[in-house]
Design a protein around this motif. Structure first.
Motif, mmCIF file in Angstrom:
data_model
loop_
_atom_site.group_PDB
_atom_site.id
_atom_site.type_symbol
_atom_site.label_atom_id
_atom_site.label_comp_id
_atom_site.label_asym_id
_atom_site.label_seq_id
_atom_site.Cartn_x
_atom_site.Cartn_y
_atom_site.Cartn_z
ATOM 1 N N LEU A 42 -18.174 1.784 -140.597
ATOM 2 C CA LEU A 42 -17.635 1.781 -141.964
ATOM 3 C C LEU A 42 -16.144 2.059 -141.890
ATOM 4 O O LEU A 42 -15.693 2.837 -141.027
ATOM 5 N N CYS A 43 -15.374 1.457 -142.798
ATOM 6 C CA CYS A 43 -13.949 1.783 -142.865
ATOM 7 C C CYS A 43 -13.469 1.770 -144.308
ATOM 8 O O CYS A 43 -14.068 1.135 -145.177
ATOM 9 N N VAL A 44 -12.398 2.530 -144.547
ATOM 10 C CA VAL A 44 -11.753 2.596 -145.853
ATOM 11 C C VAL A 44 -10.264 2.378 -145.642
ATOM 12 O O VAL A 44 -9.649 3.007 -144.776
ATOM 13 N N GLY A 45 -9.690 1.470 -146.432
ATOM 14 C CA GLY A 45 -8.275 1.187 -146.312
ATOM 15 C C GLY A 45 -7.422 2.022 -147.252
ATOM 16 O O GLY A 45 -7.932 2.711 -148.144
ATOM 17 N N GLU A 46 -6.116 1.957 -147.059
ATOM 18 C CA GLU A 46 -5.163 2.663 -147.917
ATOM 19 C C GLU A 46 -5.294 2.171 -149.362
ATOM 20 O O GLU A 46 -5.351 0.966 -149.615
ATOM 21 N N LYS A 47 -5.402 3.112 -150.306
ATOM 22 C CA LYS A 47 -5.470 2.831 -151.750
ATOM 23 C C LYS A 47 -6.644 1.920 -152.112
ATOM 24 O O LYS A 47 -6.552 1.104 -153.025
ATOM 25 N N GLU A 48 -7.750 2.101 -151.419
ATOM 26 C CA GLU A 48 -8.930 1.273 -151.623
ATOM 27 C C GLU A 48 -10.078 2.125 -152.173
ATOM 28 O O GLU A 48 -10.204 3.296 -151.846
ATOM 29 N N ILE A 49 -10.904 1.518 -153.046
ATOM 30 C CA ILE A 49 -12.165 2.127 -153.446
ATOM 31 C C ILE A 49 -13.275 1.387 -152.722
ATOM 32 O O ILE A 49 -13.427 0.170 -152.877
ATOM 33 N N VAL A 50 -14.027 2.118 -151.918
ATOM 34 C CA VAL A 50 -15.146 1.542 -151.181
ATOM 35 C C VAL A 50 -16.432 2.197 -151.667
ATOM 36 O O VAL A 50 -16.552 3.417 -151.673
ATOM 37 N N ALA A 51 -17.383 1.377 -152.085
ATOM 38 C CA ALA A 51 -18.677 1.877 -152.551
ATOM 39 C C ALA A 51 -19.669 1.863 -151.401
ATOM 40 O O ALA A 51 -19.742 0.899 -150.636
ATOM 41 N N LEU A 52 -20.441 2.950 -151.282
ATOM 42 C CA LEU A 52 -21.523 3.040 -150.299
ATOM 43 C C LEU A 52 -22.818 3.138 -151.084
ATOM 44 O O LEU A 52 -23.076 4.132 -151.764
ATOM 45 N N LEU A 53 -23.626 2.081 -151.023
ATOM 46 C CA LEU A 53 -24.815 1.950 -151.850
ATOM 47 C C LEU A 53 -26.071 2.070 -151.008
ATOM 48 O O LEU A 53 -26.087 1.713 -149.829
ATOM 49 N N GLY A 54 -27.142 2.543 -151.639
ATOM 50 C CA GLY A 54 -28.427 2.639 -150.955
ATOM 51 C C GLY A 54 -29.375 3.507 -151.736
ATOM 52 O O GLY A 54 -28.968 4.286 -152.602
ATOM 53 N N TYR A 86 -20.490 -1.320 -149.126
ATOM 54 C CA TYR A 86 -21.468 -1.364 -148.044
ATOM 55 C C TYR A 86 -22.822 -1.019 -148.637
ATOM 56 O O TYR A 86 -22.922 -0.128 -149.491
ATOM 57 N N VAL A 87 -23.856 -1.699 -148.183
ATOM 58 C CA VAL A 87 -25.234 -1.336 -148.515
ATOM 59 C C VAL A 87 -25.883 -0.829 -147.236
ATOM 60 O O VAL A 87 -25.828 -1.494 -146.196
ATOM 61 N N ILE A 88 -26.455 0.387 -147.294
ATOM 62 C CA ILE A 88 -27.130 0.908 -146.114
ATOM 63 C C ILE A 88 -28.600 1.139 -146.411
ATOM 64 O O ILE A 88 -28.987 1.441 -147.544
ATOM 65 N N ASP A 89 -29.397 0.986 -145.371
ATOM 66 C CA ASP A 89 -30.834 1.203 -145.463
ATOM 67 C C ASP A 89 -31.290 1.800 -144.140
ATOM 68 O O ASP A 89 -30.969 1.253 -143.078
ATOM 69 N N SER A 90 -32.008 2.910 -144.224
ATOM 70 C CA SER A 90 -32.519 3.586 -143.023
ATOM 71 C C SER A 90 -31.419 3.853 -142.005
ATOM 72 O O SER A 90 -31.615 3.702 -140.794
ATOM 73 N N GLY A 91 -30.239 4.258 -142.507
ATOM 74 C CA GLY A 91 -29.155 4.657 -141.621
ATOM 75 C C GLY A 91 -28.352 3.544 -141.010
ATOM 76 O O GLY A 91 -27.509 3.777 -140.140
ATOM 77 N N ARG A 92 -28.579 2.291 -141.457
ATOM 78 C CA ARG A 92 -27.833 1.150 -140.925
ATOM 79 C C ARG A 92 -27.197 0.364 -142.066
ATOM 80 O O ARG A 92 -27.753 0.276 -143.154
#
Length: 237
Positions: free
Chosen positions: A25-37, A208-214
């Motif tokens: 996973l990565c996040v850039g400068e001044k970025e909103i990153v959603a982590l879904l699951g 990003y969408v994660i399921d079972s740690g991946r």
């Protein structure tokens, strides 16, 4: 552009239970990153590991060009990463203003803390109205605003929000998401952990969408909003 947060091959286990299995996973400068699951997917474990509360058994976490995989939680805050945990966890017996002051515990200049608290009051006028009220007497939405405000007093370059919409009415969720957008527009990167995919993908740049740690899916938020798998699993038909 080099990401400000870069996670490679992260593995975390609780005893024999594998929570994260080679997460990238990565996040850039001044970025909103959603982590879904869904529940149990590994979202909270991810941010708890980034913030140093949980230790990984493999993988690396790099922030602002430095390896923080084994760094202490307080050191990670000082480096510019602040975690707003699920459930808000404000100090219920302290006033709103005292809670905000606690957010500046790693900041050496009192004047800087005062300036940032003033900015929080501008972002959340309701907090200014309730500055002398005990945190435990606030509504759920107000407590979430306080938790976010407390984190902002630390002056983060990256703020990680774990389920900020949980238990909130739709109107309040919209207000919280508007605040997240404002924080980002002012220059702070955001890692947004959410089950409410509809709300998260409205404000995020990528997801990003994660399921079972991946990681099972990743891409621009607009693409994820129309991806058949995301629509079926999180957005409804």
């Amino acid at each position: 552009m080099e990401p400000i947060l870069d996670i490679k091959g992260l593995e975390v286990a609780y005893g024999k239970v594998e929570a994260l299995r080679g997460l990238d996973l990565c996040v850039g400068e001044k970025e909103i990153v959603a982590l879904l699951g869904n529940n149990g997917a590994g979202k909270s474990t991810t941010v708890s590991t980034i913030s140093g509360v949980v230790r990984s058994r493999a993988g690396t976490i790099t922030a602002f060009g430095r390896d923080i995989t084994a760094a202490a939680p307080w050191s990670i805050v000082e480096r510019g990463i602040v975690h707003v945990p699920e459930g808000r966890r404000i100090f219920s017996r302290l006033t709103v203003h005292e809670n905000l002051q606690v957010g500046g515990y790693t900041v050496r200049e009192t004047a800087t803390v005062d300036k940032r608290i003033k900015q929080v009051y501008e972002l959340f006028p309701r907090m200014a109205e309730r500055r002398h009220q005990q945190g435990g007497t606030l509504s759920g939405g107000e407590q979430q605003m306080l938790a976010i405000g407390r984190a902002m007093v630390a002056g983060p370059r990256l703020i990680m929000l774990d389920e900020p919409s949980m238990g909130l009415a739709p109107l309040v969720v919209a207000q919280v998401m508007d605040a997240i957008r404002s924080i980002n527009e002012a220059g702070t990167s955001v890692l947004l952990i959410e089950q409410n995919a509809r709300a998260a993908l409205k404000v995020a740049h990528r997801g990003y969408v994660i399921d079972s740690g991946r990681v099972t899916l990743t891409g621009p938020a607009g693409d994820l909003r129309t991806d058949p798998q995301v629509v079926e699993a999180y957005l409804g038909a």
